[in-house]
Write an enzyme that holds these catalytic residues in place. Structure first.
Site, short mmCIF file in Angstrom:
data_model
loop_
_atom_site.label_atom_id
_atom_site.label_comp_id
_atom_site.label_asym_id
_atom_site.label_seq_id
_atom_site.Cartn_x
_atom_site.Cartn_y
_atom_site.Cartn_z
N ASP A 101 0.85 -1.18 0.00
CA ASP A 101 0.00 0.00 0.00
C ASP A 101 0.89 1.24 0.00
OD1 ASP A 101 -0.94 -0.57 3.47
OD2 ASP A 101 0.82 -1.17 2.36
N ILE A 154 6.41 0.07 0.81
CA ILE A 154 5.40 0.40 1.81
C ILE A 154 5.29 1.92 1.89
CG2 ILE A 154 5.61 -1.71 3.17
CD1 ILE A 154 7.47 -0.30 5.07
N ASP A 155 4.22 2.38 2.52
CA ASP A 155 3.97 3.82 2.59
C ASP A 155 5.09 4.59 3.27
OD1 ASP A 155 1.53 3.11 1.60
OD2 ASP A 155 0.40 3.60 3.40
N LYS A 156 5.17 5.83 2.96
CA LYS A 156 6.12 6.74 3.63
C LYS A 156 5.96 6.67 5.14
CE LYS A 156 6.78 11.64 4.53
NZ LYS A 156 6.20 13.00 4.33
N ARG A 164 -5.07 -0.09 5.01
CA ARG A 164 -5.72 1.15 5.39
C ARG A 164 -7.14 1.23 4.81
NH1 ARG A 164 -1.33 5.42 3.49
NH2 ARG A 164 -2.69 6.92 4.58
#
Length: 366
Positions: free
Chosen positions: A13, A172-174, A275
C-alpha cells in the site's frame, strides 16, 4: 541495469503523497505491465528471441533476458516465449513485469540504513516511518532508494551503466514502518518479483485501529481501486465493478475498548490495502489522516479524553501501521527465510498509553 531503470514495483500500500506517483498504468488481465515492446521489422532475419532482444535493448544484458524468459516475462504475439523461440518479421515482442515501469535518475546519499540481513543476493532493511521509499514528485532526495544506491556503491549518473541491481521488489507507505527486501542481482530480482506476483510471500503487519472489533479474527475481501471522488484515496468496490481483487486477514492481538491492536496478513498487495480495508469495515487506522483515522472515532466527549487522544496523536503522528514480519524463499538456496522486526518506539508508546488507560478508564472522566 540501474537503479534508475524500471525495476521498482507497487506491491504494498504505497503512499508517496503525490499525484504523479499515484498515476495508474493499465495492466493486462493477468496483472502484468508492459515495459518494452518491439515490432519486428519486415527485413528481420529469423533469430532467437533472446538474441533479438539483446541487440535491441542497449542497457539490458543477455543474461537478464534469458532469466526473464525462464520466469515467463517475455511474450511473443501475446504468448509466453520459450528459450528456443524464433522471432520473424511481423512478430510483436513484449517484455512484461508484474509492476509498473519507472525511470528516475537516482543520486546516492549517505543515509543510515537499519539493515537486518544482507548476503550476496539480497538485503532486508527496516524502514523508519517518515522515509519515502522511491523518489517521485516532491521527493527527489532522502529516500530509501537514494540510501541504497550509496550503500551498494552504485553509480547513478545519467549515463550510468552499472549492472548491479539494488532493487526493491515491493514498497510500503512513507508513514508506515517496517521490513522491505532488496534484490542485489538479476536472479534475485526476478525470482522475488515472481514470489510477490503469485502471493507466496509471508507479510504480517501490526496496526492499531479505531473501535472494538467484534470478532477475534476474520477476512476482508473487496476489490480496491482509486476513489473517483479523490485521486489520492482508494476505496473498496464490493460489487467488483472496479479495482483489483484484495484480501486481508486480521487477528485481534489486544483490546483497549475504544481501539484495538490487530495483526494483518496480506494475501494480496494493493495500494493502501490495509488502510482501505480496515476503514471499509468501520475500523480506520489510528491517526490515518487519509482514511478518516485522525479524528476521535470512538470514546467519550469528556475534555480529559479529548486531551488524551491529542497526546496519543502527538506520540504517533502517523498511521499506526508497522510491517513486522517478512518471509520468502531465498532465490539462491531455495530455503524459507523469515524476518521479524520489533515495533518502533512510537507504536510501543502508543500501545502502552492505551493499555494504561484501558486499565483505569475513570482516570479520564470528569
Amino acid at each position: 541495469m540501474n537503479l534508475n531503470d524500471d525495476k521498482f514495483c507497487d506491491w504494498e500500500d504505497v503512499d508517496q503523497a503525490s499525484a504523479e506517483e499515484m498515476e495508474d498504468a493499465d495492466a493486462g488481465q493477468d496483472g502484468m505491465f508492459e515495459h518494452y515492446r518491439f515490432d519486428v521489422s519486415d527485413g528481420q532475419t529469423p533469430v532467437r528471441v533472446d538474441k533479438y532482444l539483446a541487440s535491441h535493448m542497449e542497457y539490458t544484458s543477455r543474461h537478464r533476458i534469458q532469466l526473464a524468459i525462464k520466469k515467463e516475462y517475455i511474450r511473443v504475439n501475446d504468448r509466453v516465449a520459450k528459450a528456443n523461440c524464433i522471432v520473424r518479421p511481423g512478430d510483436v515482442i513484449k517484455f512484461v513485469m508484474p509492476y509498473q515501469r519507472r525511470g528516475l535518475e537516482i543520486l546516492p546519499e549517505d543515509i543510515p540504513l537499519d539493515i537486518v540481513y544482507e548476503d550476496e543476493d539480497l538485503l532486508v532493511v527496516n524502514k523508519p516511518a517518515g522515509m519515502v521509499v522511491h523518489p517521485g514528485h516532491g521527493h527527489f532526495k532522502g529516500t530509501l532508494v537514494n540510501a541504497l544506491a550509496f550503500h551498494l556503491g552504485i553509480s547513478q549518473g545519467p549515463d550510468a551503466q552499472d549492472e548491479r541491481m539494488g532493487v526493491l521488489v515491493h514498497r510500503i507507505d512513507k508513514d508506515t514502518s517496517g521490513l522491505l527486501v532488496v534484490a542485489k542481482n538479476d536472479e534475485a530480482q526476478l525470482d522475488l518479483a515472481k514470489q510477490f506476483f503469485v502471493h507466496s510471500i509471508e507479510r504480517k503487519y501490526v496496526a492499531v485501529v479505531w473501535g472494538n472489533i467484534t470478532e477475534d479474527e476474520g477476512t476482508i475481501e473487496g476489490n480496491i481501486g482509486r476513489d473517483p471522488a479523490d485521486r489520492l484515496r482508494f476505496k473498496v468496490f464490493p460489487d467488483g465493478s472496479q479495482g483489483k481483487t484484495a484480501i486481508t486477514h486480521y487477528r485481534v492481538l489486544e483490546r483497549f475498548g475504544f481501539v484495538t491492536v490487530v495483526e494483518c496478513v496480506l494475501e494480496t498487495g494493493r495500494t493502501h490495502q490495509i488502510r482501505v480495508h480496515m476503514n471499509y469495515i468501520g475500523h480506520p487506522l489510528f491517526n490515518d489522516d487519509r482514511y478518516d483515522g485522525n479524528q476521535i472515532r470512538k470514546g467519550t466527549i469528556y475534555a480529559k479524553y479529548t486531551r488524551f487522544i491529542r497526546n496519543c496523536f502527538e506520540i504517533l503522528p502517523r498511521q499506526a501501521l508497522h510491517a513486522k514480519t517478512l518471509g520468502f524463499i531465498h532465490p539462491r538456496t531455495g530455503k524459507p527465510i523469515r524476518f521479524d522486526s520489533p515495533l518502533p518506539e512510537d507504536m510501543k508508546q502508543l500501545i502502552e498509553k492505551w493499555r494504561r488507560y484501558s486499565s483505569d478508564m475513570t482516570e479520564f472522566e470528569d
